[in-house]
Design a protein around this motif. Structure first.
Motif, PDB file in Angstrom:
ATOM      1  N   CYS A 190     -11.856  -0.584  -9.651  1.00  0.00           N
ATOM      2  CA  CYS A 190     -11.179   0.601  -8.877  1.00  0.00           C
ATOM      3  C   CYS A 190     -10.081   1.050  -9.646  1.00  0.00           C
ATOM      4  CB  CYS A 190     -10.585   0.061  -7.377  1.00  0.00           C
ATOM      5  SG  CYS A 190     -11.878  -0.663  -6.576  1.00  0.00           S
ATOM      6  N   GLU A 240       0.907  -0.955   0.035  1.00  0.00           N
ATOM      7  CA  GLU A 240      -0.010   0.019   0.195  1.00  0.00           C
ATOM      8  C   GLU A 240       0.799   1.360   0.047  1.00  0.00           C
ATOM      9  OE1 GLU A 240      -3.326  -0.153   2.642  1.00  0.00           O
ATOM     10  OE2 GLU A 240      -2.731  -2.024   3.327  1.00  0.00           O
ATOM     11  N   ASP A 241       0.650   2.061  -1.034  1.00  0.00           N
ATOM     12  CA  ASP A 241       1.446   3.469  -0.934  1.00  0.00           C
ATOM     13  C   ASP A 241       0.410   4.291  -1.371  1.00  0.00           C
ATOM     14  OD1 ASP A 241       2.955   5.679  -1.809  1.00  0.00           O
ATOM     15  OD2 ASP A 241       4.237   4.440  -2.944  1.00  0.00           O
ATOM     16  N   THR A 242       0.111   5.108  -0.256  1.00  0.00           N
ATOM     17  CA  THR A 242      -0.935   6.343  -0.064  1.00  0.00           C
ATOM     18  C   THR A 242      -0.550   7.381  -0.843  1.00  0.00           C
ATOM     19  OG1 THR A 242      -0.041   6.981   2.071  1.00  0.00           O
ATOM     20  CG2 THR A 242      -1.937   5.588   2.172  1.00  0.00           C
ATOM     21  N   ASN A 246       3.484   1.950   3.165  1.00  0.00           N
ATOM     22  CA  ASN A 246       4.183   2.970   2.944  1.00  0.00           C
ATOM     23  C   ASN A 246       5.710   2.646   3.480  1.00  0.00           C
ATOM     24  OD1 ASN A 246       2.255   4.943   2.015  1.00  0.00           O
ATOM     25  ND2 ASN A 246       1.512   5.264   4.020  1.00  0.00           N
ATOM     26  N   ARG A 257      -6.478   1.131  -7.170  1.00  0.00           N
ATOM     27  CA  ARG A 257      -6.308   2.687  -6.746  1.00  0.00           C
ATOM     28  C   ARG A 257      -6.801   2.804  -5.473  1.00  0.00           C
ATOM     29  NH1 ARG A 257      -9.311   7.510  -6.948  1.00  0.00           N
ATOM     30  NH2 ARG A 257     -10.922   6.805  -8.648  1.00  0.00           N
ATOM     31  N   HIS A 258      -5.791   3.145  -4.581  1.00  0.00           N
ATOM     32  CA  HIS A 258      -6.123   3.004  -3.032  1.00  0.00           C
ATOM     33  C   HIS A 258      -7.403   3.675  -2.565  1.00  0.00           C
ATOM     34  CE1 HIS A 258      -5.173   2.946   1.128  1.00  0.00           C
ATOM     35  NE2 HIS A 258      -4.194   2.238   0.944  1.00  0.00           N
ATOM     36  N   SER A 259      -7.472   4.952  -3.267  1.00  0.00           N
ATOM     37  CA  SER A 259      -8.452   5.804  -2.673  1.00  0.00           C
ATOM     38  C   SER A 259      -9.790   5.685  -3.334  1.00  0.00           C
ATOM     39  CB  SER A 259      -7.930   7.487  -2.687  1.00  0.00           C
ATOM     40  OG  SER A 259      -7.860   7.553  -4.107  1.00  0.00           O
ATOM     41  N   HIS A 260      -9.825   4.622  -4.190  1.00  0.00           N
ATOM     42  CA  HIS A 260     -11.160   4.437  -4.882  1.00  0.00           C
ATOM     43  C   HIS A 260     -12.309   4.102  -4.054  1.00  0.00           C
ATOM     44  CE1 HIS A 260     -14.078   3.419  -8.086  1.00  0.00           C
ATOM     45  NE2 HIS A 260     -13.156   3.773  -8.864  1.00  0.00           N
ATOM     46  N   ASP A 287      -1.119   6.442  -4.447  1.00  0.00           N
ATOM     47  CA  ASP A 287      -2.511   5.874  -4.346  1.00  0.00           C
ATOM     48  C   ASP A 287      -2.534   4.551  -5.014  1.00  0.00           C
ATOM     49  OD1 ASP A 287      -5.075   6.345  -3.781  1.00  0.00           O
ATOM     50  OD2 ASP A 287      -5.509   7.423  -5.625  1.00  0.00           O
ATOM     51  N   THR A 288      -1.920   3.757  -4.322  1.00  0.00           N
ATOM     52  CA  THR A 288      -1.827   2.257  -5.053  1.00  0.00           C
ATOM     53  C   THR A 288      -2.045   1.341  -3.956  1.00  0.00           C
ATOM     54  OG1 THR A 288       0.529   2.158  -5.029  1.00  0.00           O
ATOM     55  CG2 THR A 288      -0.359   2.726  -7.039  1.00  0.00           C
TER      56      THR A 288
END
Length: 424
Positions: free
Chosen positions: A329, A276-278, A385, A350-353, A281-282
């Protein structure tokens, strides 16, 4: 937009099939305990406990939608929701007019208790509710929408009392915008198994008949503030940024499906890596194994939800569901494999989707994989992260020597190890 949990299909003790514990104040208490912000009271062919439940909810922070569950002449259950109690009772009048003139037998079908807001039984309703009205599916939907309400075919995935089970199709021009899923099917599965419903918004509800089931299968509505009926309508129509999402399959459950595929492919080593990479956004999942692998033809076939190499089930939804979840996503999924060289599956999100399902209980997922497969060399890496968690079953097995990984003491240690690392 802020997410709020909602449950739009709850019965009170007025429904003969519901428990007597389903009183207005207890329903509100249970809804608060489950973190719900909106519920709908949907008794069978009646709305006589709706007003009492609305009153019981005053000051609770829970918005109660007046409603009922109508059973049509085709034996289809329809969840009918209304903007106010007046419209709901107007629909009840039409339903009562179309119910056969039969009396309820409490000893056979159950009691039908009309209650006040404190849960005190005022009277027993004599009219038999557990039968079909003389209203068709189309008439029911038109009646509800004509009163400014929402008509939602109930538990469309069930083999009885559902639109798809009774009719097998959606009548042309039917005045509905959403379809309800039972707790037996997630929105991911419905998209693949019920493609004829792809143009409708899916919601998930509990169809609660007892207190413990309230909120067990919630939808999530995205709204600027705690939602009311108008917000629900906008969310179903995807207006003004509002949205309602049915229950999605947790990513951890997808992971179990894929790892199980590896085990069935005779893999002795499986590596699960979550990244997870905020900032970027992945959200990426990679699962690789040393199983027997697949040729090009088989790699194509496993993307088909109606293909499986297993003899214990007719369809294999694991890989198609994960692929659909990633693509929904703004992501993708691909498989690298060759006979005798194992398989690597990569799913990118997409992390924030807004549609990305939660990871779920990954600790229990790892534990369950170890308990069921103590000889599997499982490597688990979760990077968030700059932080990283690593578990290597091979290394632990070497330290334990003859003690199996599914020994209760070892399992407890693994669970504590993962829990403490996640806390850090």
């Amino acid at each position: 937009m802020i997410p709020y949990k909602i449950d739009l299909h709850i019965h009170t003790a007025l429904s003969p099939c519901a428990e007597q514990e389903m009183t207005p104040p207890k329903i509100i208490h249970a809804a608060r305990a489950k973190g719900l912000k909106m519920i709908a009271i949907t008794d069978h062919n009646t709305a006589e406990n709706t007003g009492a439940t609305i009153k019981a909810a005053e000051g609770s922070g829970i918005f109660v939608i007046p409603g009922m569950e109508v059973q049509t002449r085709e034996e289809v259950h329809m969840v009918c929701l209304f903007p106010d109690l007046e419209a709901c009772l107007a629909c009840q009048e039409k339903v009562y007019h179309n119910l056969p003139n039969q009396l309820n037998n409490p000893g056979v079908f159950g009691s039908q208790s009309v209650m006040d807001s404190t849960g005190r039984v005022i009277r027993e309703l004599d009219k038999m509710l557990l039968i079909s009205t003389d209203m068709s599916v189309e008439t029911t939907a038109n009646t509800v929408t004509g009163l400014g309400g929402l008509c939602i075919p109930a538990h469309v995935d069930r083999p009885s009392y559902s639109l798809m089970a009774a009719l097998g199709f959606v009548p042309p021009g039917l005045s509905v915008m959403a379809m309800e899923l039972s707790r037996q099917m997630s929105a991911d599965e419905a998209a693949l198994r019920l493609p004829e419903l792809s143009g409708y918004t899916f919601i998930s509800s509990s169809d609660a008949h007892c207190l413990q089931d309230i909120g067990s299968n919630p939808s999530v509505i995205y709204s600027e503030a705690p939602p009311d009926f108008s917000d629900l309508v906008k969310a179903i129509k995807n207006i003004s940024g509002r949205k309602v999402l049915a229950k999605m399959k947790d990513l951890a459950m997808h992971i179990i499906d894929i790892v199980q595929n590896s085990i069935e492919a005779e893999a002795t080593e499986v590596k699960l890596a979550i990244s997870e990479d905020t900032a970027a956004d992945t959200f990426n999942i990679e699962i690789s194994d040393n199983g027997r692998g697949m040729d090009k033809e088989l790699r194509t076939k496993v993307m088909d939800p109606f293909f499986t190499t297993r003899t214990t089930r007719r369809v294999g939804l694991g890989i198609p569901l994960l692929k659909a979840a990633a693509e929904r996503c703004d992501g993708s999924m691909n498989i690298e494999s060759a006979p005798g060289k194992g398989t690597t599956l990569k799913a990118l999100f997409r992390h924030s989707h807004i549609d990305r399902a939660p990871l779920g209980n990954i600790i229990d997922t790892i534990i369950n994989l170890i308990v069921g497969n103590p000889n599997l060399n499982l490597t688990f890496i979760h990077k968030i992260n700059a932080c990283e968690i690593i578990f290597d079953a091979r290394e632990l097995r070497e330290q334990l020597e003859d003690v199996p990984l599914n020994n209760p003491a070892v399992i407890n240690w693994i669970k504590q190890y993962l829990t403490e690392n996640y806390k850090e």
